[in-house]
Write a protein that holds these residues in place. Structure first.
Motif, mmCIF file in Angstrom:
data_model
loop_
_atom_site.group_PDB
_atom_site.id
_atom_site.type_symbol
_atom_site.label_atom_id
_atom_site.label_comp_id
_atom_site.label_asym_id
_atom_site.label_seq_id
_atom_site.Cartn_x
_atom_site.Cartn_y
_atom_site.Cartn_z
ATOM 1 N N PRO A 95 0.825 -1.211 0.000
ATOM 2 C CA PRO A 95 0.000 0.000 0.000
ATOM 3 C C PRO A 95 0.857 1.258 0.000
ATOM 4 C CG PRO A 95 -0.464 -1.406 1.910
ATOM 5 C CD PRO A 95 0.528 -2.110 1.092
ATOM 6 N N ALA A 96 0.438 2.261 -0.762
ATOM 7 C CA ALA A 96 1.177 3.521 -0.837
ATOM 8 C C ALA A 96 0.263 4.668 -0.439
ATOM 9 C CB ALA A 96 1.744 3.717 -2.244
ATOM 10 N N LEU A 97 -0.506 4.454 0.630
ATOM 11 C CA LEU A 97 -1.423 5.491 1.092
ATOM 12 C C LEU A 97 -0.827 6.185 2.306
ATOM 13 C CD1 LEU A 97 -4.596 3.259 0.974
ATOM 14 C CD2 LEU A 97 -4.242 5.270 -0.470
ATOM 15 N N ASP A 98 -1.294 7.397 2.570
ATOM 16 C CA ASP A 98 -0.911 8.050 3.816
ATOM 17 C C ASP A 98 -1.967 7.702 4.859
ATOM 18 O OD1 ASP A 98 -0.452 9.756 5.959
ATOM 19 O OD2 ASP A 98 0.483 11.255 4.674
ATOM 20 N N TYR A 100 -2.362 8.502 7.874
ATOM 21 C CA TYR A 100 -2.813 9.511 8.826
ATOM 22 C C TYR A 100 -3.593 10.634 8.164
ATOM 23 C CZ TYR A 100 -0.205 6.788 12.037
ATOM 24 O OH TYR A 100 0.221 5.735 12.798
ATOM 25 N N LEU A 101 -3.989 10.397 6.942
ATOM 26 C CA LEU A 101 -4.896 11.324 6.270
ATOM 27 C C LEU A 101 -6.195 10.582 5.995
ATOM 28 C CD1 LEU A 101 -2.535 13.040 3.661
ATOM 29 C CD2 LEU A 101 -3.200 13.898 5.897
ATOM 30 N N THR A 102 -7.252 11.335 5.705
ATOM 31 C CA THR A 102 -8.521 10.698 5.379
ATOM 32 C C THR A 102 -8.476 10.201 3.933
ATOM 33 O OG1 THR A 102 -9.512 12.718 4.544
ATOM 34 C CG2 THR A 102 -9.748 12.307 6.902
ATOM 35 N N GLU A 105 -8.576 13.178 1.664
ATOM 36 C CA GLU A 105 -7.308 13.918 1.603
ATOM 37 C C GLU A 105 -6.266 13.188 0.756
ATOM 38 O OE1 GLU A 105 -7.942 15.988 5.978
ATOM 39 O OE2 GLU A 105 -6.650 14.245 5.766
ATOM 40 N N LEU A 141 -10.048 8.319 8.615
ATOM 41 C CA LEU A 141 -8.607 8.149 8.429
ATOM 42 C C LEU A 141 -8.354 6.787 7.803
ATOM 43 C CD1 LEU A 141 -6.933 9.499 11.701
ATOM 44 C CD2 LEU A 141 -7.255 10.662 9.521
#
Lengths: 328, 254
Positions: A95-98, A100-102, A105, A141
């Protein structure tokens, strides 16, 4: 523009990649050549370490090949990186998601990285989130998402900038069967409704079988077979009918037949025709069970390499003989 | 410039969401200020000391501690590049068609704003202790904080973009650089009558100029002319940003 260029979403010619680890050279790709037509769902099937991820990293401009040529969406992946990047969407293996963002976002940042702004940005993000049914979860999140939801979010993200080709590296690894089926549905939907060319890698033969119109089987950095799943399975050959009887029965002479314990394994081409013969022949012996096993892509891989696609536990004898019979 | 804005937005969002962590980040400088500061201030409470320092010890020290906090926060923010490497987000940035310098600058600008905010919080908390602080110097102090943060954040990113792969390795390199830079900078003591070898280190230490400028803004004492500090910091910013962009442009997923 040359007309033949337009027909292909991906063209790869004699691609080689050598990794240097100190003094040791590892040849990850040894001359890979293939083409993916526009609008096609194309799968790269192979065991772990076959060179699938290396291929995807090269096609998505993140890695340069040692030699050879690759054209994606009409542009060279080495010389015209930015043109390629504008036209592709990528879902990486990890996975390449952040976290701690929604969800919103994450897509918002992605859209901005691809130069979108204002009303258009908002609309595209909304459309992408709705497409994978995550619009109602947009303000959560990502860290609270399940594995399946994250994958869907990544697919949505890869679609925000409306790519021509969508690359997915092992899109369902680590997902439960239900989430897998759902991810497959979305991938199919992307392809069918939006006309996006799909290039995916997988080591699951069922995934390649159900999802892809055409597959290339890759092993040890080389493509060893290419075609539709049906074509590939037809190459390996035959169906096997497995008969169990009450009393010991001899082999049916009309077909190739072998005994394995209390089972009779009969390899046939036309299942329907053969079944009529088989039932008639074995009726006097009291038929307990009849099974038909069709060849899978696993068998194709085994036939080509002599190895299993996935290292699994020890095989039972019957399975082994079935396999052997299919290969005739 | 959308990519720059995107990464700036991301750093700010992440900071805001983890705002509780600010406490842990300013705790260390605050402890220095309270114990080290009050400890020395009590024993140095003699008229001669004010002549040497140009002001009372806590007023002398607060700008130094603020500069230290800005430096540490900005520098350690480079670690986010390594987190992104480990948690995959870096690939998302690298595969986008946006120019890489833009996403990197967005990151550095965001981190510099965060470091400046933390410096400001420390200023407010330290104000009751330092009785001779010049509050009207605050706008200049904020500028100094931001300008020095840019260079230090770029330095952090530069190190993280090179062959540093693990969080631990970054931490080790960071500590190896940070401690001498803080100690040699004159954050805690005046730079007068230093032995030559010490002075050479102090002179090439970028922190020296950040501390000096900060102290001129808030306490009106300093060693170098203010313009010299500012020029040194701007040269530093440009040098580290150029190097960081170069290193980040070369970075791949391997």
């Amino acid at each position: 523009m040359k007309p033949e260029r337009v027909m292909y979403a991906v063209e790869v010619e004699n691609l080689r990649k050598v990794y240097k680890q100190g003094k040791v050279e590892v040849e990850a790709l040894r001359g890979v050549t293939f083409k993916v037509k526009k609008g096609e769902r194309f799968g790269f099937l192979g065991p772990n370490g076959a060179g699938k991820t290396t291929t995807i990293l090269i096609l998505t401009t993140l890695l340069e090949p040692t030699s050879g040529k690759a054209i994606v969406a009409g542009y060279d992946v080495v010389k015209q990186k930015n043109e390629v990047r504008k036209r592709i969407g990528v879902v990486f293996q990890d996975p390449a998601l952040d976290n701690y963002l929604t969800a919103y976002e994450n897509l918002y940042i992605h859209a901005k990285l691809y130069g979108l702004k204002g009303k258009e940005l908002e609309e595209r993000v909304k459309e992408a989130l709705s497409f994978v049914d995550l619009w109602e979860h947009r303000d959560r999140l990502v860290i609270t998402f399940s594995g399946g939801m994250r994958r869907r979010l990544e697919i949505a993200r890869a679609l925000v900038h409306e790519p021509e080709v969508l690359f997915l590296d092992e899109p369902t690894t680590g997902l439960d069967p239900q989430s897998r089926a759902k991810v497959w549905d979305y991938i199919r939907k992307v392809n069918e409704e939006k006309g996006v060319t799909i290039f995916l890698t997988t080591h699951y033969m069922d995934e390649a079988d159900k999802l892809c119109e055409r597959i290339a089987i890759i092993d040890k950095g080389k493509i060893i077979a290419e075609g539709s799943p049906e074509e590939l399975k037809a190459k390996v050959g035959k169906n096997v009918v497995i008969v169990e009887t009450e009393r010991e029965a001899p082999c049916i002479e009309k077909y190739k037949c072998e005994k394995a314990g209390n089972k009779l394994l009969i390899s046939v081409e036309d299942v329907t025709k053969a079944l009529i013969d088989i039932i008639e022949f074995y009726k006097p012996y009291g038929i307990l069970k009849i099974d038909v096993k069709k060849p899978t892509l696993d068998d194709v891989f085994l036939a080509l390499t002599g190895r299993e696609l996935r290292e699994e536990g020890p095989e039972n004898f019957a399975k082994y003989v079935i396999r052997r019979m299919m290969m005739r | 410039m959308e990519a720059l804005k995107a990464m700036f937005y991301r750093q700010m969002k992440r900071f805001w969401r983890a705002k509780g962590r600010v406490i842990t980040l300013i705790l260390m400088p605050l402890l220095w200020l309270v114990f080290f500061g009050i400890g020395w201030a009590s024993s140095l409470n003699v008229p001669m000391m004010e002549q040497i320092l140009g002001t009372d010890y806590l007023t002398f020290m607060l700008p130094g501690v603020i500069a230290m906090s800005v430096f540490m926060t900005a520098f350690m923010s480079g670690v986010s590049v390594i987190w992104d490497k480990q948690f995959g987000f870096l690939k998302e940035v690298l595969v986008a068609p946006a120019p890489r310098w833009q996403s990197l600058m967005g990151r550095i600008l965001g981190d510099s704003v965060i470091a400046t905010i933390q410096g400001l919080i420390l200023f407010i908390l330290g104000l009751p202790l330092a009785k001779n602080i010049i509050v009207s110097g605050l706008p200049l102090a904020i500028t100094v904080a931001f300008v020095s943060a840019l260079g230090f954040a770029a330095l952090g990113v530069l190190i993280a973009s090179m062959r540093v792969k693990s969080f631990e390795a970054f931490q080790a390199i960071a500590n190896m650089l940070m401690m001498p830079m803080i100690f040699a900078s004159g954050a805690f003591f005046p730079l007068m009558n230093l032995p030559d070898w010490f002075w050479y280190i102090t002179e090439i230490d970028p922190m020296t100029y950040a501390v000096d400028a900060m102290r001129q803004a808030l306490a009106n004492v300093g060693y170098f002319p203010l313009w010299q500090d500012i020029i040194a910091l701007i040269i530093l910013d440009i040098a580290f940003i150029v190097l960081a962009v170069k290193a980040f442009e070369k970075s791949t997923v391997e």
